[in-house]
Write an enzyme that holds these catalytic residues in place. Structure first.
Site, PDB file in Angstrom:
ATOM      1  N   LYS A 118       0.819  -1.225   0.000  1.00  0.00           N
ATOM      2  CA  LYS A 118       0.000   0.000   0.000  1.00  0.00           C
ATOM      3  C   LYS A 118       0.850   1.271   0.000  1.00  0.00           C
ATOM      4  O   LYS A 118       0.441   2.297  -0.524  1.00  0.00           O
ATOM      5  CB  LYS A 118      -0.943   0.015   1.213  1.00  0.00           C
ATOM      6  CG  LYS A 118      -1.787  -1.234   1.379  1.00  0.00           C
ATOM      7  CD  LYS A 118      -2.756  -1.450   0.241  1.00  0.00           C
ATOM      8  CE  LYS A 118      -3.528  -2.746   0.411  1.00  0.00           C
ATOM      9  NZ  LYS A 118      -3.845  -3.400  -0.861  1.00  0.00           N
ATOM     10  N   HIS A 237     -15.650  -1.798   7.981  1.00  0.00           N
ATOM     11  CA  HIS A 237     -14.852  -1.474   6.799  1.00  0.00           C
ATOM     12  C   HIS A 237     -15.073  -2.447   5.647  1.00  0.00           C
ATOM     13  O   HIS A 237     -14.244  -2.546   4.756  1.00  0.00           O
ATOM     14  CB  HIS A 237     -13.357  -1.399   7.142  1.00  0.00           C
ATOM     15  CG  HIS A 237     -13.037  -0.337   8.152  1.00  0.00           C
ATOM     16  ND1 HIS A 237     -12.988   0.999   7.833  1.00  0.00           N
ATOM     17  CD2 HIS A 237     -12.786  -0.413   9.477  1.00  0.00           C
ATOM     18  CE1 HIS A 237     -12.695   1.693   8.914  1.00  0.00           C
ATOM     19  NE2 HIS A 237     -12.583   0.862   9.938  1.00  0.00           N
ATOM     20  N   ARG A 296      -7.914  -6.842  -9.658  1.00  0.00           N
ATOM     21  CA  ARG A 296      -8.761  -8.019  -9.899  1.00  0.00           C
ATOM     22  C   ARG A 296     -10.176  -7.544 -10.226  1.00  0.00           C
ATOM     23  O   ARG A 296     -10.458  -6.356 -10.164  1.00  0.00           O
ATOM     24  CB  ARG A 296      -8.820  -8.874  -8.624  1.00  0.00           C
ATOM     25  CG  ARG A 296      -9.313  -8.077  -7.436  1.00  0.00           C
ATOM     26  CD  ARG A 296      -9.606  -8.931  -6.220  1.00  0.00           C
ATOM     27  NE  ARG A 296      -9.645  -8.134  -5.007  1.00  0.00           N
ATOM     28  CZ  ARG A 296     -10.676  -7.429  -4.571  1.00  0.00           C
ATOM     29  NH1 ARG A 296     -11.784  -7.385  -5.281  1.00  0.00           N
ATOM     30  NH2 ARG A 296     -10.618  -6.751  -3.446  1.00  0.00           N
TER      31      ARG A 296
END
Lengths: 506, 165
Positions: A118, A237, A296
């Site tokens: 990330k 989340h 994806r």
């Protein structure tokens, strides 16, 4: 599409079925894989051949690369579609498939690596001119380092696992006093789930919106955006409701143009191959900040298919077979509005996971309704896997029509036996803020009492209706027992209200 | 207008409905499904009957737009015994299936309400399970890494012992 004559689908559940459907339409043969627990799973029925992965945890079955390569070779498949989750974003799997002479239906291994970390992903995005939330460029581990960075960014801040996703290893910190405990917890969780305790910091937005842009690229710089989605309604989340177009971006046309242009630019500059999604956080004024890129197909891809008319899985196969794309957006506009809800095997208001038998099933049908499911009457929902029972999506000529269609579809749906969250969606699509498209990611907490009220009112109505039918059950001859007969029709609603007040206790 | 109740796998309920115990319902059986028509609006529901945790107890689940709602129905009066309460012993049961990650207490420990006793992992989330009452841990029925089902007994607390210190 000679090389893709036969495709191994390295997944299970609704997404394996969804991929198999498109493969069949395109005249491709399919090979399913299954674990012991999935012997009776319907995805096997939708494929031409099947490969047994054995008994054991997912690490020995759906994540076992050598077994999947064995399946590929044994069945003579020329390609692998990974679906979402499992190995779909693992570079080493892509390389293993390619080393075995197969085509991976998805992005290049390098793209996965670039976006998988990330922190590296943000550095790359910054270079391409994609706006980022104020935060740390690199990971931080020591308390003093984190403290210094938090002071610079300004509270509230969000701690996130560098190697993570899906809400694991995440903590909101509102004051410096909370920081030491939160850092320890986030770091421990990150270590446990991802084998890496590194965390990074970000500015925390109080009423953020989760917006994202679907992209398709041909790997040579061609391709671009496939418009936007909003997935702000989340619990822990994780997404529950998704729409296209994003209600927030519809209010800020300038932001919408910018975010779509940014996504197209990323496809071109990365020479991105196949399907991907750029996720952003947006504020109430239409400002948007890059969150992460998923390399994806997304769970919520049906809403994009509804409004663009594209079959995204077909596009994935065509790109994998070498199709080139013109530079720029794949389609010129969005037609109407689509909403998807994720029906999970969990309680509607406190999200407790459930499992067990499906005793009866009535699916909504008719125009503008789509169900992607992997359950049937008699199916036993395992607790070892993802809790998705089905994705229900609907289309309308505008947002109001889509919301009305969703209400109607949810009124038709009956899933008998296992506990699930249909009632939450039943309430959401009758709640004013949702109807007006006025919501951010704190929606469920902020509107909890109103949602419980809507749910409770309907429950009262049903209670009145059912009481005379069941009052006499089993003890029809014992008239005196009647007053004691009904204990708990209130169960779901009142129990969840009770558990709210007892949160943390069992 | 009619309400339609679709029943699956609940033979006893069908029999009672068909034998006219409920005069307000009309019953038709189609294979393994039964449709019950009632005066009022038009709708359909799925109904199933399961055994409850107590002897003679039955749970009727009804599938509707809200999901599954539940009636608890007992045979006779006063057969339900509540394990909590009278003896001062409180049984902690799991409200979800999952895996025990850590056990934070042992028999003989004095615990106060709200104190974490177990960590349970379900659907990849860790859930701390805290004491609902203060008392003495009598028995711990689970160990770390054990897989558990909904309703399984986790431990018992003697709440009566709290005041005897």
């Amino acid at each position: 599409m000679q090389s893709l004559r036969k495709v191994l689908i390295a997944n299970r559940g609704e997404i394996a079925i969804r991929i198999a459907r498109t493969a069949r339409k395109m005249g491709l043969k399919t090979v399913a894989v299954y674990s012991e627990l999935d012997r009776r799973s319907p995805h096997l029925d939708y494929c031409d051949e099947a490969f047994y992965l054995g008994n054991g945890p997912i690490s020995d079955t759906y994540l076992a690369v050598p077994k999947l390569i064995e399946a590929l070779q044994k069945h003579g498949a020329g390609a692998v579609h990974p679906g979402y989750g499992f190995l779909s974003e693992r570079a080493h799997f892509v390389r293993a498939v390619e080393a075995a002479g197969g085509i991976f239906v998805g992005p290049r291994a390098e793209s996965m690596e670039a976006m998988g970390d990330k922190i590296q992903a943000k550095i790359l995005m910054k270079k391409m001119g994609v706006p980022l939330l104020p935060g740390t460029d690199g990971g931080a581990t020591t308390l003093s380092e984190v403290k210094k960075n938090a002071a610079r960014i300004g509270y509230p801040i969000l701690l996130k696992a560098a190697a993570g996703g899906g809400g694991k290893g995440m903590r909101i910190v509102r004051t410096e006093k909370e920081l030491p405990d939160a850092l320890e917890a986030a770091s421990k969780e990150a270590q446990r789930y991802f084998g890496d305790g590194t965390v990074y910091l970000e500015k925390y937005l109080e009423n953020p919106h989760h917006v994202e842009v679907q992209v398709l690229g041909d790997g040579r710089g061609g391709g671009g955006h496939v418009f936007d989605r909003e997935c702000s309604i989340q619990r822990r989340h994780q997404k529950l409701v998704e729409e296209s177009p994003a209600p927030l971006l519809s209010k800020f046309p300038k932001s919408k143009n910018e975010i779509l242009e940014v996504a197209t630019r990323v496809v071109e500059q990365m020479k991105y191959a196949n399907a991907g999604t750029l996720e952003f956080l947006a504020d109430d004024n239409g400002g948007f900040y890059f969150l992460e890129m998923n390399t994806r197909l997304q769970v919520e891809h049906p809403v994009t298919e509804w409004v663009t008319g594209l079959d995204l899985v077909e596009r994935q196969f065509r790109i994998a077979a070498g199709e080139t794309l013109a530079k720029g957006p794949i389609v010129t506009g969005q037609n109407g509005h689509a909403i998807e809800v994720r029906v999970y095997a969990e309680s509607p208001f406190d999200y407790l996971p459930s499992g067990g038998a499906i005793d009866g099933l009535v699916l909504p049908q008719g125009p503008f309704v789509r169900v992607d499911s992997s359950i049937y009457t008699g199916y036993n929902v395992p607790t070892e896997y993802d809790p998705t029972l089905m994705k229900l999506s609907v289309w309308g000529s505008d947002r109001a029509a889509a919301v009305a269609q969703l209400r109607s579809a949810l009124d038709e749906l009956r899933i008998l036996g296992v506990t699930h969250n249909q009632g939450l969606f039943w309430a959401i699509c009758r709640e004013r803020n949702f109807i007006e498209g006025n919501y951010g990611t704190p929606y469920l907490e902020k509107n909890r009492s109103e949602l419980l009220k809507i749910y409770g009112t309907e429950l009262e109505r049903l209670k009145k209706f059912f009481r005379p039918i069941f009052e006499n059950s089993y003890d029809g001859r014992l008239a005196t027992a009647q007053s004691n007969a009904i204990h708990s029709i209130d169960s779901n609603w009142e129990r969840s209200a009770r558990s709210e007040s007892l949160r943390g206790n069992l | 207008m009619k309400y339609w109740v679709t029943c699956a796998g609940s033979e006893q309920l069908f029999d009672e409905l068909e034998s006219g115990v409920r005069t307000n319902a009309k019953v038709d059986r189609f294979g393994s499904f039964t449709r019950v028509g009632l005066d009022q609006e038009s709708c359909y529901f799925g109904v199933t009957v399961r055994s409850g945790s107590m002897p003679g107890e039955r749970r009727v689940l009804i599938a509707c737009g809200l999901g599954n709602i539940e009636f608890g129905i007992e045979r006779g009066v006063g057969t339900r015994s509540d394990a909590q309460g009278s003896t001062g012993s409180k049984i902690l049961k799991s409200s979800m299936p999952g895996r025990i990650v850590r056990v934070l207490c042992k028999p003989g420990d004095r615990v106060s309400a709200g104190q974490p006793l177990l960590v349970l992992e379900a659907m990849k989330m860790e859930n701390e399970i805290a004491a609902s009452v203060s008392g003495l841990i009598e028995k711990v029925a689970v160990t770390a890494d054990q897989k558990i089902e909904t309703g399984e007994i986790l431990l018992t607390i003697d709440a009566g012992s709290a005041s005897k210190t």
